[in-house]
Scaffold this active site. Structure first.
Site, PDB file in Angstrom:
ATOM      1  N   ASP A  34      -3.920   2.703  -0.970  1.00  0.00           N
ATOM      2  CA  ASP A  34      -3.037   2.554  -2.114  1.00  0.00           C
ATOM      3  C   ASP A  34      -1.708   2.042  -1.555  1.00  0.00           C
ATOM      4  OD1 ASP A  34      -1.785   4.830  -1.046  1.00  0.00           O
ATOM      5  OD2 ASP A  34      -2.470   6.160  -2.643  1.00  0.00           O
ATOM      6  N   CYS A  35      -0.741   1.806  -2.429  1.00  0.00           N
ATOM      7  CA  CYS A  35       0.498   1.144  -1.988  1.00  0.00           C
ATOM      8  C   CYS A  35       1.222   1.939  -0.902  1.00  0.00           C
ATOM      9  CB  CYS A  35       1.414   0.858  -3.172  1.00  0.00           C
ATOM     10  SG  CYS A  35       2.032   2.337  -4.026  1.00  0.00           S
ATOM     11  N   SER A  36       1.340   3.251  -1.086  1.00  0.00           N
ATOM     12  CA  SER A  36       2.071   4.055  -0.108  1.00  0.00           C
ATOM     13  C   SER A  36       1.239   4.306   1.149  1.00  0.00           C
ATOM     14  CB  SER A  36       2.542   5.369  -0.729  1.00  0.00           C
ATOM     15  OG  SER A  36       1.460   6.084  -1.286  1.00  0.00           O
ATOM     16  N   ASP A  53       3.645   9.690  -0.407  1.00  0.00           N
ATOM     17  CA  ASP A  53       3.779   9.084  -1.734  1.00  0.00           C
ATOM     18  C   ASP A  53       5.011   8.197  -1.827  1.00  0.00           C
ATOM     19  OD1 ASP A  53       1.485  10.377  -2.740  1.00  0.00           O
ATOM     20  OD2 ASP A  53       2.643  12.200  -3.100  1.00  0.00           O
ATOM     21  N   ALA A  54       4.906   7.146  -2.650  1.00  0.00           N
ATOM     22  CA  ALA A  54       6.014   6.196  -2.817  1.00  0.00           C
ATOM     23  C   ALA A  54       7.298   6.907  -3.239  1.00  0.00           C
ATOM     24  CB  ALA A  54       5.641   5.114  -3.829  1.00  0.00           C
ATOM     25  N   HIS A  87       5.578   2.741  -7.021  1.00  0.00           N
ATOM     26  CA  HIS A  87       5.007   1.650  -6.221  1.00  0.00           C
ATOM     27  C   HIS A  87       5.967   1.286  -5.105  1.00  0.00           C
ATOM     28  CE1 HIS A  87       2.111  -1.542  -5.584  1.00  0.00           C
ATOM     29  NE2 HIS A  87       3.095  -2.431  -5.525  1.00  0.00           N
ATOM     30  N   HIS A  99       2.203  -6.029  -0.656  1.00  0.00           N
ATOM     31  CA  HIS A  99       1.992  -4.718  -1.266  1.00  0.00           C
ATOM     32  C   HIS A  99       0.530  -4.585  -1.643  1.00  0.00           C
ATOM     33  CE1 HIS A  99       2.124  -6.139  -5.653  1.00  0.00           C
ATOM     34  NE2 HIS A  99       2.256  -7.228  -4.924  1.00  0.00           N
TER      35      HIS A  99
END
Length: 133
Positions: A34-36, A53-54, A87, A99
């Site tokens: 995922d993004c993070s 986490d973001a 995000h 990203h």
């Protein structure tokens, strides 16, 4: 000490190897991210520990006041309609960002947010920029 030297060449050699890696919520490996998880993996290779986490990564580093003062390798954070950070991506040169959104990809970035290179529409709204290195 850093595991890899922090310079554009070494960062490039790592981040571009993740292009098209599939999105997986909670993922933290090249099999799915995922993004993070993506930013956490990249920064770990340079000896920098990011939160998972973001919204927690956004609390780290030094604030960069606007996009024109950002530099290659800074983290850009994006918010939902409730202004919550949801995000994150890594700023590249020439108003680009890498990203993980559907897959690891490169899109355009401006003061408002991420512009999807396929649809030419905003996919994420900019919240803040932080410098870790």
């Amino acid at each position: 000490t850093h595991i890899l030297p922090i310079n554009k060449e070494s960062i490039d050699s790592i981040i571009y190897s993740y292009i098209n890696c599939p999105y997986m919520w909670g993922g933290g490996s090249p099999f799915g991210l995922d993004c993070s998880g993506f930013t956490q993996n990249i920064f770990m290779l340079f000896g920098e520990k990011l939160s998972r986490d973001a919204c927690d990564q956004e609390k780290q580093g030094k604030i960069v006041d606007n996009i024109k003062n950002s530099k290659y390798g800074d983290l850009a954070f994006f918010e939902n309609k409730d202004k919550k950070v949801t995000h994150v991506g890594i700023i590249l040169d020439n108003n680009k960002i890498i990203h993980c959104s559907g897959r690891v990809r490169i899109d355009d970035l401006d003061n408002k947010g991420i512009i999807d290179t396929d649809t030419k529409e905003y996919s994420h709204i900019l919240h803040s920029i932080k410098r870790i290195f």
